[in-house]
Design an enzyme around this catalytic site. Structure first.
Site, short mmCIF file in Angstrom:
data_model
loop_
_atom_site.label_atom_id
_atom_site.label_comp_id
_atom_site.label_asym_id
_atom_site.label_seq_id
_atom_site.Cartn_x
_atom_site.Cartn_y
_atom_site.Cartn_z
N SER A 135 -14.93 2.08 -2.24
CA SER A 135 -13.89 1.71 -3.05
C SER A 135 -14.23 0.44 -3.89
O SER A 135 -15.20 -0.36 -3.97
CB SER A 135 -12.59 0.80 -2.29
OG SER A 135 -12.36 1.91 -1.30
N GLU A 253 -16.22 11.31 9.30
CA GLU A 253 -15.88 10.10 9.89
C GLU A 253 -15.13 10.23 11.17
O GLU A 253 -15.08 9.21 11.81
CB GLU A 253 -15.09 9.39 8.54
CG GLU A 253 -14.62 8.07 8.79
CD GLU A 253 -14.06 7.21 7.74
OE1 GLU A 253 -14.02 6.13 7.83
OE2 GLU A 253 -13.67 7.99 6.81
N GLU A 388 -0.16 7.88 1.25
CA GLU A 388 0.16 8.82 0.34
C GLU A 388 -0.94 9.84 0.13
O GLU A 388 -0.84 10.90 -0.36
CB GLU A 388 0.52 7.77 -0.82
CG GLU A 388 1.81 7.22 -0.85
CD GLU A 388 1.62 5.86 0.13
OE1 GLU A 388 2.67 5.20 0.11
OE2 GLU A 388 0.67 5.65 0.33
#
Length: 410
Positions: A135, A253, A388
């Site tokens: 990120s 994951e 989302e």
């Protein structure tokens, strides 16, 4: 698949239980129950030592396909057995899970033999700690928008990594970071990205700044790369193939680790139920009782869904995972855990909003376990891929619905 335990699994359980009883003593026993979400800072040195204790006995890497790296191998059901016994023993929260459960399976799937021989044994021994450089500001859930660059030196042996990563768990203690960076300056979106292994001990080239959270703790960090070195030999999957490797890692994951997580959830829920019974809240409030029962039922549903997913085979799979299953799992547990945090405070009533305060010293009070749970779980539906994004993945990749228009609906 009928998910059940065999006689061999029962023998494995006895071995695991005996080992934990023998080794979970002294300072390791004192660290029991520490290091969960919102309290990753607790007992860091002891938990790193515990990783080495686990590694010496081969308990790290049970799910790896090959035992050539100093690890044991175990069947799927035996991995579940180990997770259950580990939780039952209240062993310290794992400090090396990112290396064991994220990087290692990715190297096994995409890495070269040299990369496997170099990086997997130290993970199996509990000696190296990894963090994840995905990120960025402006590129969190939309991972294809990463702007961190990696420029290859003229001699071809080294990349220079420049950019910023954020929400990097345990970066302040990590020895290595796997970084998704743009190696083709003319590329856009998911093209031209590479998956690099970057050593963190580079003073002046890598700066780690802890992020103070609502809980007052700082397991997340900002990481700034200023020409940090990464060997060209340490690019996993080859230059320009970073998107495929990164997506493969995300698919890997959530496997047995999902069940491990749920065991911890069950412990938290049991604590909330005990609090409700002791305070009389469960007896006085029928709505609260209904919420407690619903929370229990949803957790059982998540468990069976995880077992079904782990035991499934055949069509609709990619990299050993049922397509869409990781997104379904994330949607289920993120909302469930967030509601548990809300329920924990509801059980305690108005007292949940206050805590001890030393007026003479004017010092902020320490959060108790339930207050920390409530505050930390505010992020459960965001980190690891927001709700989302997970719904978009399910809609597009599972249901075959059209992609969301660029720039939103007009």
């Amino acid at each position: 698949m009928e998910f059940g335990f065999t006689q061999e699994d029962d023998a494995f359980r006895r071995e695991a239980r005996a080992w934990l009883k023998t080794h979970l003593v002294g300072e390791f026993a004192e660290a029991a129950g520490h290091g969960g979400p919102g309290s990753e800072h607790e007992g860091a040195d002891i938990r790193r030592a515990w990783e080495r204790e686990l590694g010496a006995a081969g308990w790290i890497g049970l799910g790896w396909a090959d035992s050539a790296y100093g690890n044991r191998t175990a069947t799927l059901t035996q991995q579940v057995v180990w997770a259950e016994e580990y939780a039952r023993a209240k062993a310290p929260a794992r400090y090396g899970h990112i290396g064991e459960n994220l990087l290692a399976p990715t190297l096994i799937a995409y890495g070269t033999e040299e990369q496997k021989r170099r990086f997997l044994p130290p993970i199996a021994r509990g000696e190296t700690l990894w963090c994840q450089g995905y990120s960025e500001p402006g590129a969190g859930s939309d991972l294809a928008g990463v702007r961190t660059t990696a420029r290859r030196e003229d001699d071809g042996s080294t990349y220079r990594v420049t950019g910023q990563k954020i929400w990097t768990s345990l970066a302040h203690d990590a020895d290595w970071c796997f970084v998704l960076a743009r190696t083709d300056p003319d590329s856009q979106r998911h093209h031209g990205l590479s998956f690099l292994l970057v050593p963190m001990d580079q003073p002046g080239r890598i700066e780690v700044r802890p992020i103070t959270q609502l809980t007052g703790t700082s397991e997340f960090n900002e990481v700034f790369f200023d020409g940090a070195e990464a060997a060209a030999a340490d690019v996993v999957g080859g230059p320009g193939n970073g998107w495929s490797v990164a997506m493969g890692l995300l698919a890997l994951e959530r496997g047995v680790s999902t069940l491990v997580q749920q065991i911890g959830f069950a412990e938290e829920l049991s604590g909330v139920v005990r609090e409700a019974v002791a305070s009389g809240a469960a007896a006085d409030d029928p709505v609260l009782r209904d919420r407690l029962v619903r929370q229990w039922a949803e957790l059982r549903t998540m468990r069976w869904n995880a077992l079904r997913t782990l035991g499934s085979s055949g069509q609709g799979e990619s990299q050993g995972q049922v397509v869409g299953a990781p997104s379904v799992a994330k949607l289920l547990w993120g909302g469930w855990h967030q509601r548990l945090g809300e329920l924990a405070l509801a059980v305690r009533g108005p007292a949940a909003t206050v805590g001890p305060y030393d007026w003479s010293e004017r010092s902020a009070y320490e959060l108790d376990a339930w207050q920390r749970l409530f505050l930390f779980t505010r992020a459960d539906t965001v980190y690891g891929g927001s709700d989302e994004i997970q719904r978009n993945i399910i809609a597009e990749r599972v249901l075959g619905l059209p992609k969301e228009p660029k720039g939103g609906v007009r």
